[in-house]
Structures are given as structure tokens and as C-alpha cells.
Motif scaffolding. Structure first.
Motif, PDB file in Angstrom:
ATOM      1  N   THR A 125       2.654  23.166  -6.074  1.00 50.17           N
ATOM      2  CA  THR A 125       3.999  23.492  -6.886  1.00 50.17           C
ATOM      3  C   THR A 125       3.477  23.461  -8.230  1.00 50.17           C
ATOM      4  O   THR A 125       2.426  22.971  -8.722  1.00 50.17           O
ATOM      5  N   LYS A 126       4.569  24.033  -9.106  1.00 53.11           N
ATOM      6  CA  LYS A 126       4.211  23.934 -10.404  1.00 53.11           C
ATOM      7  C   LYS A 126       3.947  22.587 -10.824  1.00 53.11           C
ATOM      8  O   LYS A 126       3.299  22.250 -12.034  1.00 53.11           O
ATOM      9  N   MET A 159       0.908  27.140  -0.981  1.00 57.16           N
ATOM     10  CA  MET A 159       1.737  27.486  -2.110  1.00 57.16           C
ATOM     11  C   MET A 159       3.231  27.341  -1.986  1.00 57.16           C
ATOM     12  O   MET A 159       3.739  28.100  -0.941  1.00 57.16           O
ATOM     13  N   ASP A 180       5.620  27.580  -4.124  1.00 55.70           N
ATOM     14  CA  ASP A 180       6.613  28.426  -5.112  1.00 55.70           C
ATOM     15  C   ASP A 180       5.836  29.718  -5.832  1.00 55.70           C
ATOM     16  O   ASP A 180       4.468  29.686  -5.368  1.00 55.70           O
ATOM     17  N   ASN A 181       6.346  30.438  -6.349  1.00 55.78           N
ATOM     18  CA  ASN A 181       5.718  31.697  -7.124  1.00 55.78           C
ATOM     19  C   ASN A 181       5.334  31.284  -8.248  1.00 55.78           C
ATOM     20  O   ASN A 181       4.854  32.285  -8.943  1.00 55.78           O
ATOM     21  N   GLU A 182       5.676  30.316  -8.796  1.00 57.10           N
ATOM     22  CA  GLU A 182       5.299  29.784 -10.298  1.00 57.10           C
ATOM     23  C   GLU A 182       3.954  29.271 -10.591  1.00 57.10           C
ATOM     24  O   GLU A 182       3.454  29.129 -11.731  1.00 57.10           O
ATOM     25  N   GLU A 184      -0.191  29.504 -10.523  1.00 61.70           N
ATOM     26  CA  GLU A 184      -1.280  30.225 -10.597  1.00 61.70           C
ATOM     27  C   GLU A 184      -2.366  29.864  -9.695  1.00 61.70           C
ATOM     28  O   GLU A 184      -2.322  28.885  -9.370  1.00 61.70           O
ATOM     29  N   LYS A 191       0.665  30.743   1.558  1.00 61.75           N
ATOM     30  CA  LYS A 191       1.884  30.988   1.003  1.00 61.75           C
ATOM     31  C   LYS A 191       3.210  30.471   1.746  1.00 61.75           C
ATOM     32  O   LYS A 191       3.198  30.847   2.757  1.00 61.75           O
ATOM     33  N   LEU A 197       6.707  29.932   1.669  1.00 64.57           N
ATOM     34  CA  LEU A 197       8.121  30.435   0.564  1.00 64.57           C
ATOM     35  C   LEU A 197       9.024  30.613   1.498  1.00 64.57           C
ATOM     36  O   LEU A 197       8.940  31.490   2.245  1.00 64.57           O
TER      37      LEU A 197
END
Length: 131
Positions: A71-72, A98, A100-102, A104, A121, A123
Motif C-alpha cells: 500500500t502507499k 498491490m 492500491d493504485n497509488e 508505484e 494486483k 484491488l
């Protein structure tokens, strides 16, 4: 993963108001219910009065692999950096998810650990699916 006491160790950052903990609990339940994996997660594996870092190390040593719940917040957490460093030192397979989409790829500060890893991913299609 047959000769281990723990199949998977879940490494994650709690996030604001334990938002990530809720998602990680859903992931854990999915892995247990559908694959019968034995999972190490701090919320269930560290009891009052125990030393957090000692229990984390014990759990990671007994685990066959480590899932990195990306996560971020993860690359910013000192404890998460310690966990990924320990997993690497112990030669544990790292499985990045992953969440979240935030975030990198590879995440800043963890690129040396994860740049060669294939990530998945994980999500939701709608936010309500997480909680």
C-alpha cells in the motif's frame, strides 16, 4: 509448504484508522477458507505481554513465504522495512500484492528487495468490497 508450521506471513502497514487491517483480514480469510493455509498475522499472533519484534521474527522464521501487502503506507513504515529486510536475510520468497493504485512499482525505498519480483494486483472493483 508441507514441513512448515506457518505457510504464509502477512507483512503490511496498518494505515489510517486500521483501513489496511480490514483488507488484510479479508485476504487472510480467503487464503484460509479456500486454500487451508496457516497464516501468521500480527493481530492474531502477538498476544498481550509478548515482545512484538521477537514474535514477528519467530513467525517469519517459521513461515514458508512472506506476502508483502503493498500500500502507499508500506514503504514509509520503518517496521515494514525491517520485516522485508528480515525476510530477505532469511531467504524467504517474497510475494508482493498491490493493494492500491497509488503505489508505484517498484516502490521507492524497497526497489532493491522487490524489483525482480512479479507482483499481483489485489484491488476491489468497488470500495465496499473491502469492508
Amino acid at each position: 509448504m508441507a514441513n512448515r508450521k506457518i505457510d504464509l506471513f502477512l507483512s503490511y502497514a496498518w494505515g489510517d484508522q486500521k483501513y489496511n487491517q480490514n483488507k488484510v483480514c479479508l485476504l487472510k480469510q480467503h487464503l484460509v477458507n479456500n486454500f487451508n493455509y496457516k497464516i501468521w498475522i500480527d493481530m492474531e499472533s502477538v498476544n498481550v505481554g509478548l515482545q512484538l519484534f521477537e514474535e514477528i521474527e519467530k513467525g517469519m522464521r517459521e513461515a514458508s513465504a512472506v506476502i508483502i501487502v503493498m500500500t502507499k503506507e508500506y514503504p514509509l513504515s520503518l517496521n515494514c522495512k525491517k520485516e522485508i529486510s528480515l525476510a530477505d536475510a532469511l531467504g524467504k520468497p517474497l510475494i508482493p500484492l498491490m493493494f492500491d493504485n497509488e503505489t508505484e512499482w517498484p516502490p521507492r525505498g524497497l526497489g532493491m528487495y522487490l524489483s525482480g519480483s512479479v507482483y499481483l494486483k489485489f484491488l476491489p472493483t468497488e470500495k465496499k468490497n473491502w469492508i
